[in-house]
Write an enzyme that holds these catalytic residues in place. Structure first.
Site, PDB file in Angstrom:
ATOM      1  N   GLY A  14     108.512 131.759  27.120  1.00 13.72           N
ATOM      2  CA  GLY A  14     108.859 132.549  25.945  1.00 13.72           C
ATOM      3  C   GLY A  14     107.915 132.245  24.805  1.00 13.72           C
ATOM      4  CB  CYS A  15     108.449 132.455  21.162  1.00 12.40           C
ATOM      5  SG  CYS A  15     107.621 132.053  19.620  1.00 12.40           S
ATOM      6  CG  PHE A  16     102.761 130.242  21.663  1.00 10.55           C
ATOM      7  CD1 PHE A  16     103.033 130.577  20.349  1.00 10.55           C
ATOM      8  CD2 PHE A  16     101.610 130.758  22.235  1.00 10.55           C
ATOM      9  CE1 PHE A  16     102.199 131.401  19.621  1.00 10.55           C
ATOM     10  CE2 PHE A  16     100.753 131.581  21.520  1.00 10.55           C
ATOM     11  CZ  PHE A  16     101.066 131.912  20.196  1.00 10.55           C
ATOM     12  CD1 TRP A  17     104.334 129.908  17.189  1.00  9.64           C
ATOM     13  CD2 TRP A  17     105.875 131.224  16.254  1.00  9.64           C
ATOM     14  NE1 TRP A  17     103.675 130.907  16.526  1.00  9.64           N
ATOM     15  CE2 TRP A  17     104.593 131.732  15.939  1.00  9.64           C
ATOM     16  CE3 TRP A  17     106.991 131.882  15.773  1.00  9.64           C
ATOM     17  CZ2 TRP A  17     104.416 132.868  15.154  1.00  9.64           C
ATOM     18  CZ3 TRP A  17     106.807 133.019  14.991  1.00  9.64           C
ATOM     19  CH2 TRP A  17     105.532 133.496  14.680  1.00  9.64           C
TER      20      TRP A  17
END
Length: 185
Positions: A14-17
């Site tokens: 998912g979102c790498f953040w």
């Protein structure tokens, strides 16, 4: 940490953040870098990857000391942080760039990843069929500098405060209880 004994693993969940923020506070992790992998375009940008046309996934490259944290423990964290039963998405983040994927460098890593998937499936944590992709590692492209440590630099940004922050808190509670975090809670 033994700098001569470091290893790397690259995966997307998912979102790498979200992924990068959590891995950077684990004991034994030297760095977690947001980037792109698995696609066909050289030097992709965030805007290009977001179109879903580059074939790349948002990924994180973890550099770690296996004498402090094992590959298996990293996989446990990976499967905790995202839902491996969601195809090409995580929550409201939709597209192939958000797919669940583990990159392997050789047959030994591939076998370890397959075993980690089986262990996680057997745990029953996620209800459904796992769609985590396994792919040979070819090239990692670091994301733009503003994506590195994004949550720490932007905790009040709406996505960070509503998605990343709560995920980090849940992560800290679970893995803090297992004493895997760099700092005490």
């Amino acid at each position: 940490m033994d700098k001569n004994n470091l290893e790397e693993i690259i995966f997307g969940g998912g979102c790498f953040w979200c992924v990068e923020s959590c891995f950077n506070i684990l004991k034994g992790v030297e760095s977690a870098i947001s980037g792109y992998a698995g696609g066909h375009q050289s030097h992709p940008t965030y805007q290009e990857v977001c179109t879903g046309e580059t074939g790349h996934a948002e990924v994180v490259k973890i550099t770690y000391d296996p004498s402090i944290i094992s590959y298996e423990q990293l996989m446990e964290v990976f499967f905790f942080l995202h839902d491996p039963t969601q195809l090409n998405r995580q929550g409201n983040d939709i597209g192939t760039q958000y797919r669940s994927i583990i990159f392997y460098k050789d047959d030994i890593e591939k076998q370890k990843a397959e075993q980690a998937i089986k262990r996680s499936e057997a745990s029953g944590k996620w209800n459904g069929t796992y769609v985590t992709e396994l792919a040979p590692f070819e090239k990692f492209w670091p994301a733009e500098q503003y994506h590195q440590g994004y949550y720490n630099a932007n905790p009040t940004q709406p996505y960070c405060s509503s998605v990343v922050g709560p995920k980090i808190q849940k992560f800290k509670i679970h893995f803090g209880e297992l004493e895997m975090l760099e700092t005490s809670l």
